[in-house]
Design an enzyme around this catalytic site. Structure first.
Site, mmCIF file in Angstrom:
data_model
loop_
_atom_site.group_PDB
_atom_site.id
_atom_site.type_symbol
_atom_site.label_atom_id
_atom_site.label_comp_id
_atom_site.label_asym_id
_atom_site.label_seq_id
_atom_site.Cartn_x
_atom_site.Cartn_y
_atom_site.Cartn_z
ATOM 1 C CE1 TYR A 173 15.134 -1.500 43.576
ATOM 2 C CE2 TYR A 173 15.629 0.075 41.838
ATOM 3 C CZ TYR A 173 15.974 -1.043 42.581
ATOM 4 O OH TYR A 173 17.156 -1.713 42.328
ATOM 5 N NE ARG A 221 16.718 6.228 37.384
ATOM 6 C CZ ARG A 221 17.633 6.268 36.415
ATOM 7 N NH1 ARG A 221 18.306 7.381 36.205
ATOM 8 N NH2 ARG A 221 17.894 5.217 35.674
ATOM 9 N NE ARG A 324 26.055 0.678 33.151
ATOM 10 C CZ ARG A 324 25.615 -0.069 32.149
ATOM 11 N NH1 ARG A 324 25.879 -1.356 32.147
ATOM 12 N NH2 ARG A 324 24.931 0.466 31.159
ATOM 13 C CB CYS A 347 31.558 2.235 31.002
ATOM 14 S SG CYS A 347 30.318 1.021 31.505
ATOM 15 C CD1 TRP A 588 19.457 -11.852 32.342
ATOM 16 C CD2 TRP A 588 18.095 -11.614 30.585
ATOM 17 N NE1 TRP A 588 19.072 -10.533 32.292
ATOM 18 C CE2 TRP A 588 18.235 -10.360 31.231
ATOM 19 C CE3 TRP A 588 17.285 -11.704 29.446
ATOM 20 C CZ2 TRP A 588 17.591 -9.205 30.769
ATOM 21 C CZ3 TRP A 588 16.639 -10.556 28.998
ATOM 22 C CH2 TRP A 588 16.798 -9.329 29.649
ATOM 23 C CB ALA A 669 37.887 -9.537 32.915
HETATM 24 FE FE1 SF4 Z 1 30.522 -1.736 35.357
HETATM 25 FE FE2 SF4 Z 1 31.864 -3.032 33.465
HETATM 26 FE FE3 SF4 Z 1 31.292 -0.448 33.147
HETATM 27 FE FE4 SF4 Z 1 33.069 -1.142 34.928
HETATM 28 S S1 SF4 Z 1 33.242 -1.444 32.734
HETATM 29 S S2 SF4 Z 1 31.406 0.301 35.210
HETATM 30 S S3 SF4 Z 1 32.259 -3.100 35.673
HETATM 31 S S4 SF4 Z 1 29.843 -2.090 33.298
#
Ligand code: SF4
Length: 683
Positions: A173, A221, A324, A347, A588, A669
């Site tokens: 950024y 950061r 996440r 996650c 990708w 999903a």
């Molecule tokens: Fe994102 Fe998948 Fe982790 Fe959920 S499981 S936070 S959708 S990476």
């Protein structure tokens, strides 16, 4: 357990109970016209989960700094009201909240408010592959005004009740664009050599410090490694860290990679802990520069607290930011502190409902936890009346529906035709990098057991169940999908099988395989069939594979030696886009893996017939070819399996349909679990 995680620490004047920080995520909740209800509910739930210090998604310091239409902007009354409400909600839930100060620069996506329909603003007009635009060059006056905008936004954070600010200076950024020779080709006060390229970040840090006073916590950061050719040189990274420390920041969080990096950074293929080495470099530079006491926060690609504990134990970083994992399970810290890390919903690093959505306008959520981002709409309030519900199907949609109903205090029975739960997740879990899909199934089954849900496996619902079904107040029909069989000559030959059989027993497939269908399933299967069994999934091996240890050019994955690929696989797709349906942040990476394994990827190619020798295909130019194959696998789509609906209608029981059974259009999903959640709430 996790002694290094659960050690108190300080960031400036903030006293924190543990060494995890919830990292910033753009949610597309920030500019919703709901008075901040969704944003406040999202962060408060994570604060209740003992997140400690949470960092908001980036708030643009001015309109031209917004990354897209869904960004909050400092100075916008409605956005600020949402932030004020969020800070108050987090405090009430026992947490602390930092506002991330953000400017997208050349990463402003079309439609961002300050771009007026044009591209973003950057140090130099260098085209971006991420936005497919060439940004406008900031004048000296605009640069100085932008520094002041960071300072003004920081003052707003104080006024709105925040506990800290974090300057977003990584991931490519604006601030980061100034430090990279690739994107800063200026020759003036703000560019031309390393010292002038870091003048903007240092000016921002100093201005923010001055704006908030000596005592208010300021995090910065910075980028530990840009991972683009022409990115910030490694020696400049250390010098920047020292300069920021001298400018008065209270901690350095270390981000990794740009959106244009040819090396994956946050995808499931990246082993946990891979990027710790760059945070360690920052710490070493600080030590060498006389700022060794300044906390360093590592980030990127940790999904379990055990991994966090390991990196903290090495002593090179002081905190770890997780983002996440807090979407997947807002209670990751609280559950682990209570000695139950086994109850954490892990996650998957799939990015399907989070990062991929953050590039658009759709609300960010989570594949394994579809309540994420929707906490206000789907509260976990136990219903007054306890009803009896059945869920038919224990795939992703059914498991989500069952646990939602049980969390709402309902009596639930799950009926699954197969001998194992998980549905399509069972296949996904076999694909390299997707092993944690199996963990989701195990987690949900454990949770169901804890909630008293009865799980009946190997029970295919039929007319004999009519009386039993009439005993329920409602049913979620989540029977999933059947493999679609196209109309092709040669389909009945013995070496033709559907994808489900191939996933179930990949070892049975010969050395040459043709896969008909190149959507997500076909691509996943090709990945599974060509996985190199010798490949080490360690940070060191990953860095070496991507030539990052050698200090060479930052390039895409090199082809493996032919002997490393256990099979020769060809994927044939009629459409033009191989792997369509896989999210943009992951597609990708997977295709690079397939190319590296020597997989032939044929797009725009139709199948004429299957013969004993393989598959006869015809390309768009009319060229005909026999692809020799010992086995031909059909990955040609799916059809809803919902025969049970007839039985449910006869039983006269109200029911909702979720997941693949509801239709296979745009099925993935994320859609399946979200529908499981919604179906449960509708009943
Ligand atoms: Fe994102 Fe998948 Fe982790 Fe959920 S499981 S936070 S959708 S990476």
């Amino acid at each position: 357990m996790f002694d290094h995680v659960f050690r108190p620490g300080t960031l400036g004047r903030l006293r924190l109970p543990h060494r995890v920080v919830m990292g910033a995520m753009h949610l597309n909740l920030e500019a919703l016209d709901d008075g901040g209800a969704a944003l406040a509910a999202f962060y408060a739930e994570r604060a209740r989960g003992a997140a400690g210090l949470l960092v908001t998604g980036g708030t643009a310091v001015n309109p031209e700094g917004a990354g897209g239409p869904g960004y909050g902007i400092a100075g916008e009354p409605a956005h600020e009201e949402a932030l004020r409400r969020t800070a108050a909600a987090v405090h009430e839930a026992g947490g602390l909240l930092a506002l991330q100060l953000f400017h997208a620069g050349r990463y402003a996506l079309p439609g961002a408010p300050g771009t007026d329909g044009g591209p973003g603003w950057a140090p130099s007009p260098v085209p971006s592959r991420f936005t497919r635009t060439t940004p406008r060059e900031l004048s000296d006056a605009r640069i100085r005004a932008t520094v002041e905008d960071f300072a003004r936004a920081a003052r707003r954070a104080v006024a709105l009740g925040f506990d800290a600010v974090e300057v977003m200076g990584s991931e490519g950024y604006l601030v980061n664009q100034f430090t990279a020779p690739l994107t800063n080709t200026r020759d003036d006060e703000w560019g031309g050599d390393a010292e002038r390229r870091r003048r903007f970040p240092v000016a921002v840090a100093a201005a923010v410090r001055e704006a908030v006073g000596a005592d208010f916590p300021v995090l910065f950061r910075m980028s530990g490694a840009d991972l683009v050719e022409g990115g910030t040189p490694r020696e400049d990274v250390g010098a920047l860290a020292v300069a920021l420390a001298a400018a008065g920041v209270d901690a350095l969080a270390v981000g990794i990679g740009w959106h244009e990096s040819p090396v994956p950074t946050v995808q499931a293929q990246v082993p946990a802990g891979t990027w710790a080495t760059y945070a360690k470099d920052v710490k070493q530079a600080l030590r060498a520069g006389g700022h060794g006491a300044l906390p360093v926060i590592a980030s990127n690609r940790y999904s379990r607290l055990a991994q966090v504990d390991e990196v903290l134990a090495a002593g090179d970083v002081d905190f770890v930011a997780l983002a996440r994992p807090f979407l997947a399970d807002p209670g990751i810290v609280a559950k682990s502190r209570a000695g139950r890390p086994d109850t954490v919903d892990v996650c998957l690093a799939c990015n399907e409902a989070c990062i991929d959505r953050s590039f658009g306008t759709e609300r960010v959520s989570c594949l394994v936890n579809p309540r994420s981002g929707y906490e206000a709409e789907f509260p976990l309030t136990v219903r007054e009346r306890r009803g009896r519900y059945a869920v038919i199907g224990a795939g992703p949609a059914g498991l989500e529906a069952a646990r939602t109903l049980a969390r709402l205090g309902q009596e639930v029975e799950v009926l699954e035709a197969e001998s194992e739960p998980g549905g399509q997740f069972r296949w996904a879990a076999r694909v390299p990098g997707k092993e944690d899909f199996g963990e989701t199934v195990r987690h949900h089954v454990r949770e169901l057991a804890g909630l008293g849900v009865r799980l009946r496996l190997g029970h295919r619902v039929g007319h004999r169940d009519l009386a039993h079904l009439r005993g329920f107040d409602g049913v979620v029909l989540a029977t999933g999908v059947l493999a679609h069989r196209p109309d092709l000559p040669g389909l009945a030959l013995p070496h033709v099988l559907d994808y489900q059989r191939a996933f179930a027993d990949p070892e049975a497939l010969g050395p040459r395989v043709a896969i008909i269908g190149g959507g997500g399933v076909g691509v996943d299967l090709a990945h599974l069939l060509t996985a190199d069994p010798q490949l080490k999934r360690t940070p060191e091996a990953f860095l070496a594979r991507h030539a990052l240890t050698a200090g060479g050019p930052v390039a895409r994955l090199a082809p493996r030696t032919a002997s490393a690929a256990p099979r020769r696989v060809t994927v044939v797709r009629r459409g033009r886009r191989m792997g369509a349906g896989i999210g943009p942040s992951t597609r990708w990476v997977v295709l690079d893996e397939l190319r590296a394994a020597g997989v032939r990827l044929l797009t725009g190619t139709g199948v004429e017939e299957i013969t004993r020798d393989g598959v006869v295909v015809r390309d768009a130019e009319g060229g005909r070819e026999l692809i020799a194959a010992d086995h031909v696998v059909l990955a040609t789509g799916q059809e809803p399996e919902r025969d049970v609906a007839v039985t449910l209608r006869r039983a006269g029981v109200p029911f909702e349909v979720a997941g693949g059974a509801a239709g296979t259009g745009a099925l993935n999903a994320v859609r399946a679990t979200a529908e499981g959640l919604r179906a449960a709430h509708r009943l």
